[in-house]
Design a protein around this motif. Sequence first.
Motif, mmCIF file in Angstrom:
data_model
loop_
_atom_site.group_PDB
_atom_site.id
_atom_site.type_symbol
_atom_site.label_atom_id
_atom_site.label_comp_id
_atom_site.label_asym_id
_atom_site.label_seq_id
_atom_site.Cartn_x
_atom_site.Cartn_y
_atom_site.Cartn_z
ATOM 1 N N ILE A 92 1.357 -0.899 -0.181
ATOM 2 C CA ILE A 92 -0.187 -0.038 0.132
ATOM 3 C C ILE A 92 0.751 0.959 -0.251
ATOM 4 C CG2 ILE A 92 -1.932 1.498 1.256
ATOM 5 C CD1 ILE A 92 -2.662 -1.591 1.838
ATOM 6 N N ASP A 93 1.939 1.371 0.756
ATOM 7 C CA ASP A 93 2.338 2.270 0.656
ATOM 8 C C ASP A 93 3.242 3.035 -0.404
ATOM 9 O OD1 ASP A 93 3.906 4.101 2.516
ATOM 10 O OD2 ASP A 93 5.880 3.341 2.334
ATOM 11 N N PHE A 94 3.317 1.582 -1.836
ATOM 12 C CA PHE A 94 4.449 1.585 -2.338
ATOM 13 C C PHE A 94 3.689 2.518 -3.626
ATOM 14 C CE2 PHE A 94 5.489 -0.051 -6.356
ATOM 15 C CZ PHE A 94 6.471 0.767 -7.178
ATOM 16 N N GLU A 95 2.493 1.572 -3.767
ATOM 17 C CA GLU A 95 1.365 2.831 -4.302
ATOM 18 C C GLU A 95 0.842 3.989 -3.998
ATOM 19 O OE1 GLU A 95 -1.826 0.159 -6.619
ATOM 20 O OE2 GLU A 95 -2.060 -0.872 -3.730
ATOM 21 N N SER A 131 -3.188 7.171 -14.384
ATOM 22 C CA SER A 131 -1.863 6.650 -13.335
ATOM 23 C C SER A 131 -2.339 4.860 -12.625
ATOM 24 C CB SER A 131 -1.236 7.803 -13.287
ATOM 25 O OG SER A 131 -1.364 8.203 -11.431
ATOM 26 N N ASN A 132 -3.184 5.271 -11.789
ATOM 27 C CA ASN A 132 -3.538 4.562 -11.315
ATOM 28 C C ASN A 132 -5.632 4.090 -10.633
ATOM 29 O OD1 ASN A 132 -3.965 2.651 -8.557
ATOM 30 N ND2 ASN A 132 -1.640 3.440 -8.693
ATOM 31 N N PRO A 133 -5.733 2.701 -10.414
ATOM 32 C CA PRO A 133 -7.126 2.626 -10.674
ATOM 33 C C PRO A 133 -8.176 3.606 -9.381
ATOM 34 C CG PRO A 133 -6.425 0.174 -11.386
ATOM 35 C CD PRO A 133 -4.556 1.756 -11.020
ATOM 36 N N LEU A 134 -6.633 3.144 -8.296
ATOM 37 C CA LEU A 134 -7.167 4.181 -6.869
ATOM 38 C C LEU A 134 -7.280 5.769 -7.240
ATOM 39 C CD1 LEU A 134 -4.715 1.797 -4.779
ATOM 40 C CD2 LEU A 134 -7.210 1.754 -5.662
ATOM 41 N N LEU A 140 -9.946 1.928 -2.177
ATOM 42 C CA LEU A 140 -8.526 0.886 -1.738
ATOM 43 C C LEU A 140 -8.857 -0.442 -0.835
ATOM 44 C CD1 LEU A 140 -5.776 1.184 -0.377
ATOM 45 C CD2 LEU A 140 -6.777 2.870 1.303
ATOM 46 N N SER A 141 -10.593 -0.164 -0.291
ATOM 47 C CA SER A 141 -10.970 -0.773 1.145
ATOM 48 C C SER A 141 -10.799 -2.018 -0.894
ATOM 49 C CB SER A 141 -12.353 -0.481 1.053
ATOM 50 O OG SER A 141 -11.861 0.274 2.415
ATOM 51 N N ARG A 142 -11.298 -2.280 -1.743
ATOM 52 C CA ARG A 142 -11.692 -3.346 -2.161
ATOM 53 C C ARG A 142 -9.811 -3.939 -2.610
ATOM 54 N NH1 ARG A 142 -15.787 -0.064 -4.415
ATOM 55 N NH2 ARG A 142 -14.256 0.655 -6.209
ATOM 56 N N GLU A 143 -8.954 -3.149 -2.888
ATOM 57 C CA GLU A 143 -8.291 -3.877 -2.894
ATOM 58 C C GLU A 143 -7.521 -4.603 -2.168
ATOM 59 O OE1 GLU A 143 -3.616 -1.748 -3.549
ATOM 60 O OE2 GLU A 143 -5.675 -1.640 -5.943
ATOM 61 N N LEU A 168 -6.610 -9.789 0.988
ATOM 62 C CA LEU A 168 -6.770 -10.245 2.349
ATOM 63 C C LEU A 168 -7.776 -11.550 2.321
ATOM 64 C CD1 LEU A 168 -5.847 -7.318 5.274
ATOM 65 C CD2 LEU A 168 -4.813 -9.549 4.664
ATOM 66 N N ASN A 169 -7.910 -11.572 1.420
ATOM 67 C CA ASN A 169 -9.398 -12.967 0.948
ATOM 68 C C ASN A 169 -10.509 -12.391 1.716
ATOM 69 O OD1 ASN A 169 -8.120 -14.101 -1.096
ATOM 70 N ND2 ASN A 169 -7.109 -14.875 0.679
ATOM 71 N N ASN A 170 -10.613 -11.115 2.016
ATOM 72 C CA ASN A 170 -12.131 -11.047 2.530
ATOM 73 C C ASN A 170 -11.586 -10.508 4.218
ATOM 74 O OD1 ASN A 170 -13.359 -10.367 0.224
ATOM 75 N ND2 ASN A 170 -14.052 -11.722 -0.372
ATOM 76 N N SER A 171 -10.958 -10.421 4.507
ATOM 77 C CA SER A 171 -10.879 -11.356 6.519
ATOM 78 C C SER A 171 -11.144 -9.591 6.408
ATOM 79 C CB SER A 171 -9.443 -11.393 6.719
ATOM 80 O OG SER A 171 -8.327 -12.611 6.119
ATOM 81 N N ARG A 172 -11.250 -9.168 8.439
ATOM 82 C CA ARG A 172 -11.841 -7.750 8.594
ATOM 83 C C ARG A 172 -10.034 -7.123 8.853
ATOM 84 N NH1 ARG A 172 -13.637 -12.449 11.380
ATOM 85 N NH2 ARG A 172 -15.093 -12.712 11.926
#
Length: 569
Positions: free
Chosen positions: A69-72, A108-111, A210-213, A218-222
Motif C-alpha cells: 500500500i505504501d508503495f502505491e 495513472s492508477n485505479p485508486l 482502496l478498501s476493495r483492493e 486479504l481474502n475478505n478478512s477483517r
Amino acid sequence: LSPRAKAGRRAVIKIAFSIRWKLILSIILPLILIASVVMGITLQRIYDSSVSSLQQQLLNEVRLLARSIDFELISMARVAEDTAAFVGIQPSVEQDELYNLLHENAASNPLVYGAALAFEPFAFNTETRLFAPYVFDSDFKTIDISSVGDYTKSDAPWYAQVSSTGHAQWSEPYFDTGAGSMPITTYSTPLMRDAKLLGVATIDLRLDALSREIAAQLNNSRFMIISPKGRFISHYLPGLTLNSTLQGRAAQLENPQYQAAADDMLRGNTALQVLGSTSMDGELIQGNTWILYTPIPSTGWMLATLHSESELTRPLREQLSIALAGLSLTIGLIFILVWWTSSRLSRPIKILEAAVSDVARGKLDTHIENIRSLDELGRLSIGFNRMLKNLKKQIELQSQQAATQKMLDREWQMARETQRSLLPTTFPPFPERKEFDLHAVNQAAHHVAGDYFDFFLANSKTLIFVIADVSGKGMSAALVMAVTRTIVRSLAQTGKSPADILRETNEQLRESQKGVAFVTLFLGAYNISSGKIIYANGGHTPPLVLARNGTVASVGEATGTIVGMLENQ
C-alpha cells in the motif's frame, strides 16, 4: 448378606483382582498415562509452535501488505510531485495542457479518483483571481474547483495547510461533496516557481477502491486503516469509514485489551495483540481474537487486521484431533493384544487355582492333568502335583507324630505332677510357729525343670531351707533334684553343719551320677531362738535380702564350687 449375595461379592472381588486384570492394568494404565503425558506435552508444544509460526506469518503478511500500500501511495504522491515540478519549470502553460496533464494523472492508477492544480490568487494569470483545474471520476470529468468555492479558505485543508507550511502531506480522510460524492483522501504538494509558491498540486485517493483492493488481498478478512488522529480511513465495516474513530470504537467495545491495542497503534508501533472475547460484525465472538497492526510509513497511517483464533487454528486442531484418534486406536489395539495374551497366560493359572481350592476343601486326591507347557506355570503345576503327593505323606507322618507326642505329653504331665509333689505346697507351713513365716513359688521354664526349693525343721530350734538349681532341664533334671532333696534331708536330720551337708551331698551325687549332672545349692540353717543363719553356698547365685526399710542386698557369697561334679569339696 445372604449366602448367595456373599458368593456374588466374592466373585466380584475375584474378577477385580485376578491375574488377568492385574496384568492388563499394569500395562494399559501406565501406557495410557505415559502416552497421555508425552502426547499432551508434544501436541501442546506443536500447537504453541504452530500458533507462534502462524502469528509470525500473519504479521509478516500485514507488513508486506502495508509496504504494498505504501508503495502505491508513494507512486501516487510521486505523480503529483512530478506534475508540480513540471508546471513549476514551465514559464507558461495553457489550460488545455493542464487538463491533459491532469487527465494522465487521474488515469495513472485505479485508486486515483482525481487530480488537480490549484493556483494562488492571480498566479495563473493576472485577469483570473483563482484557477484550479480538476479531472476526476472514472469518466475523467473536468471542473474548475474555484467555481465551487474559494479553496484558499481554511475549510479546504488540502490546500490551506500545504500553502501555509510549504510541506507536502496526505490530508485527513473526508467526504468530497464538491466535485463528487466520494470518500477520499488527498495528497497535496506545493507548486513552486523561482522559490515562490505558485499553488498546490493534488491527487485524490479513492477510499472505497482502496478498501476493495485490500479486501481482495486479504481474502475478505477483517481489516482497517487508521489515520494518525485515529479516524477510520478504511474499514471492513463500510459504515464506519469516515464515520468513526479507533478511540470511539474502543470505548464502545469496553474491552481493555482492545483499548491497549488502540493506544499502541496510535503510537505507531508494529505488534500482534491477543484480545479476549470481543464484538465483531455486531456479534460477540467467543474465544481469542488476534489483532495485527503496522504503520504505512509514507502517510503515518496504520494498517490493522483482525482474525478469530478459533477459525485460524481449526485446521491445526483438526490435525491434532487426528493424531489423538490415532493414539486412541493404538491404545485400543494394544488393549486387545494384552487381553488376548493375558487370557492365554491366565488359563493355566485358573486351572491351578481350581486345584488349590479343591485342596483347601480337603480333596487331597486332586491332580492337575494335561500339563502341556514347560514354562514357569507348567513347572509350577508339576511342582504342585509333587507337593500334594508329599503333603499326603507328611500328613500321615504328622498323624503318627501327634499320637506319639500325645503319649509323651501324658508322661510329661505325670513327671510334672511328681516334681510338684516334691516341693512344699502348704503355706503357711508351720502355723504354730509365730517366730517366722515362709512362702515360696516355683515357675518352671519347661514342663519339668531342675529348679527347686525346700525347707523343714531339723529339730525344734533349727529351720533348714534350700534354694537349688540342677543342671539341665526336663526329666533328668527332675530326677537329680529328687535325689538331691533326699540326700539333703537325710543329712540335715543328723545335725551336721551346712558345710558338712554340702560336702557329703557332693560326694554322694558324684558317685551316683558319675559326674554327668551337678547342682548349685544354697543351704541355710536358721536358729529360731537367736535369729542367726549359718549357710553354705555351693556355686549358687547369692540370694537377695529385703530389709525392713525396703532396701535390697545380696548376701551369702559362694563358699564352695558346684555340687556333684568335683571331688574333695
